[in-house]
Design an enzyme around this catalytic site. Structure first.
Site, short mmCIF file in Angstrom:
data_model
loop_
_atom_site.label_atom_id
_atom_site.label_comp_id
_atom_site.label_asym_id
_atom_site.label_seq_id
_atom_site.Cartn_x
_atom_site.Cartn_y
_atom_site.Cartn_z
N ASN A 123 27.94 44.23 41.02
CA ASN A 123 28.93 44.46 41.58
C ASN A 123 30.12 44.97 39.91
OD1 ASN A 123 30.75 45.71 43.07
ND2 ASN A 123 32.13 43.44 42.22
N GLU A 160 35.63 47.45 46.71
CA GLU A 160 37.42 46.50 46.20
C GLU A 160 38.07 47.50 45.94
OE1 GLU A 160 37.37 43.79 42.12
OE2 GLU A 160 35.81 42.92 43.29
N ASP A 212 41.55 49.97 46.11
CA ASP A 212 43.10 49.70 45.82
C ASP A 212 42.98 51.44 45.19
OD1 ASP A 212 42.65 48.76 43.46
OD2 ASP A 212 43.62 46.97 44.46
N HIS A 262 39.06 50.47 42.10
CA HIS A 262 40.46 50.47 41.46
C HIS A 262 40.92 51.60 41.12
CE1 HIS A 262 40.18 46.12 43.06
NE2 HIS A 262 39.27 45.38 42.05
N GLU A 288 30.85 42.49 37.02
CA GLU A 288 31.22 43.40 36.09
C GLU A 288 31.11 42.98 34.39
OE1 GLU A 288 35.82 41.85 35.84
OE2 GLU A 288 36.38 42.81 37.51
C1 XIL Z 1 41.12 39.21 41.49
C2 XIL Z 1 42.03 38.62 42.48
O1 XIL Z 1 43.36 39.68 43.49
C3 XIL Z 1 43.13 38.54 42.47
O2 XIL Z 1 43.89 37.16 43.30
C4 XIL Z 1 42.78 36.85 40.94
O3 XIL Z 1 44.01 36.24 40.33
C5 XIL Z 1 42.29 37.79 39.88
O4 XIL Z 1 41.51 38.33 40.48
N1 XIL Z 1 37.84 43.09 40.10
C6 XIL Z 1 37.54 41.20 40.65
C7 XIL Z 1 38.12 40.62 41.57
O5 XIL Z 1 36.00 41.69 40.91
O6 XIL Z 1 38.09 39.66 42.17
C8 XIL Z 1 39.74 40.59 41.33
O7 XIL Z 1 40.28 40.07 42.15
C9 XIL Z 1 40.07 42.04 40.62
C10 XIL Z 1 38.95 42.81 40.19
#
Ligand code: XIL
Length: 459
Positions: A202, A265, A267, A238, A160
């Protein structure tokens, strides 16, 4: 949380028919009928992973699903900077090591997440700047990647680092203020510490061709042209209630730069489209031959960081959702990663000359081919096993390693021996192959494996 608001705001392009039209099949489909995500992905030479909170590994309802359905894991939090270096120079690997052990015991590969990120930094790093922070950050990369050396399939080296919105520019952060070259410095340090791990950048809100993904694309192109060691780009994905029509085209343009791509990641917000979006994302990955795997950010809806979004593939009771069925069907319907090693020569590390095609006669039992990624003093071998005309209920692949070479780590197979004549047997989920079906395993070693040829025996 700003992060979530931002990502939801950015997911606005509604697509239904256009999406299907854009998903042009570019590879020959090889339908199969795996009954779990991990088996179906492995049949196509890919992985299917989940983010794991290691505290849940003692909950049997959780691990039953994890072990049955997933062959890759990533730590939801346990490998982040605040977890691994809570005080400067004092490293803590308890959670990460536990996850790696679980993965190794269950035939899973591990994604490492994340070496450097502007969030979840320990307090001491948040308060640093300039060359002190740069040195601490590079030391962190070196120490953590060295600790997990040989155990990580791919590292999110930097997470990020680009801004949301239309600038296409880097995000402001304490790390960015140490100088624009912080990202390439991190990748170089990671390569030196663990030459066998694929090194990824990422990010999120990169689910289509937009200003942010184009900023990242330009960085990757620049890195490749200058020999900065980058191997892959992770698309967090996401997602909201729609999917960009050019989701697959965006993955493909990165792949065309000569990097692997991964959905890291995934979802998806609940709504009428959830199952369709899951299916479309999976098809997009399958249609891009360099898309090596998909990870969902959790296992069951109640494990998700997205609270009441019910964003995952299993409900809170562990039941498979409609989205699960769409993902499984898309994995089974999709093409396998082509067996030939990639044709464009990676710019680093130096590679061996292309290996000869397997010399075995057309296999009744099975055949195997190997592609090597080598550097001075070490190598990673990726081995493709293809079942012959009668299929297999198990397989065993042998190599004779040159003297001085030694196997240090194996994934998706069980090794016997580490020097000289070494053998690799299937693990429980990838032994049974239909006629012509393909699966993949790998191993890492020290020394040189240049010129080795595999022999495959089926049972
Ligand atoms: C999130 C976790 O799922 C949570 O448990 C934590 O509180 C915050 O981070 N992008 C990412 C992940 O790269 O590491 C994040 O994970 C979600 C967004």
């Amino acid at each position: 949380m700003n992060h979530r608001r931002a990502l939801r705001a950015a997911v606005t392009i509604a697509v239904t028919g256009a999406l299907a039209a854009a998903m042009t099949m570019t590879l020959t489909s090889t339908a199969s009928a795996g009954t779990t995500l991990r088996a179906s992905a492995a049949e196509k030479g890919r992985y299917f992973g989940a983010a794991v909170a290691t505290g849940k590994l003692s909950t049997s309802a959780y691990t039953t699903i994890l072990n049955r359905e997933f062959n890759s894991v990533v730590a939801e939090n346990e490998m982040k900077w605040d977890a691994t270096e809570p005080q400067q120079g004092r490293f803590s690997y308890t959670g990460g090591d536990r996850l790696v052990s679980h993965a190794q015991a269950n035939g899973m590969s591990v994604r490492g997440h994340a070496l450097l990120w502007y969030q979840q930094q320990p307090g001491w790093a948040q308060n640093m700047s300039g060359s002190a922070l740069r040195n601490a950050a590079i030391n962190h990369v070196t120490q953590v990647a060295t600790h997990f050396r040989g155990k990580i399939y791919a590292w999110d080296v930097v997470n990020e680092a680009f801004a949301d919105g239309n600038s296409g520019a880097r995000r402001d952060s304490n790390l960015q203020r140490t100088g624009n070259d912080w990202i390439e410095a991190a990748f170089r340090a990671a390569r030196a510490a663990d030459p066998g791990a694929k090194l990824c950048y990422n990010d999120y809100n990169t689910d289509g061709i937009n200003a942010k993904s184009t900023g990242i694309y330009n960085m990757v192109r620049d890195f490749k042209s200058r020999g900065v060691p980058i191997d892959c780009v992770g698309f967090q994905s996401h997602l909201g209630t729609s999917l960009a029509g050019d989701y697959q085209a965006n993955l493909q343009r990165f792949a065309d730069l000569g990097v692997d791509v991964q959905i890291t990641e995934l979802d998806v917000m609940t709504g009428g489209n959830q199952a369709n979006i899951y299916g479309a994302v999976t098809r997009a990955c399958m249609n891009v031959s360099r898309c090596t795997g998909i990870t969902t950010w959790g296992v069951r809806d109640c494990d998700s960081w997205r609270g009441s979004d019910n964003a995952l593939l299993f409900d809170c009771n562990g039941n498979k959702k409609a989205a699960y069925t769409n993902v499984l069907n898309a994995l089974n319907a999709g093409p396998a990663i082509p067996t030939d090693p990639p044709t464009d020569p990676p710019t680093d590390p130096p590679t061996d000359p292309p290996t000869d095609p397997p010399t075995d006669p057309p296999a009744v039992g099975c055949s195997a081919s190997v592609s090597l990624n080598s550097w001075t003093g070490g190598f990673v071998a990726t081995v493709k096993v293809t079942a012959g005309s009668t299929g297999t209920s198990g397989w065993n692949v042998g190599f004779t390693l040159p003297s001085g070479a030694s196997v240090t780590n194996t994934w998706s197979a069980t090794a016997s021996g580490s020097t000289g004549a070494v053998r690799f047997a299937n693990v429980n989920y990838n032994g049974r192959l239909g006629a012509g079906q393909v699966t993949e395993f790998g191993f890492q070693g020290t020394g040189s494996a240049s010129g080795v040829t595999p022999t495959c025996t089926a049972s």
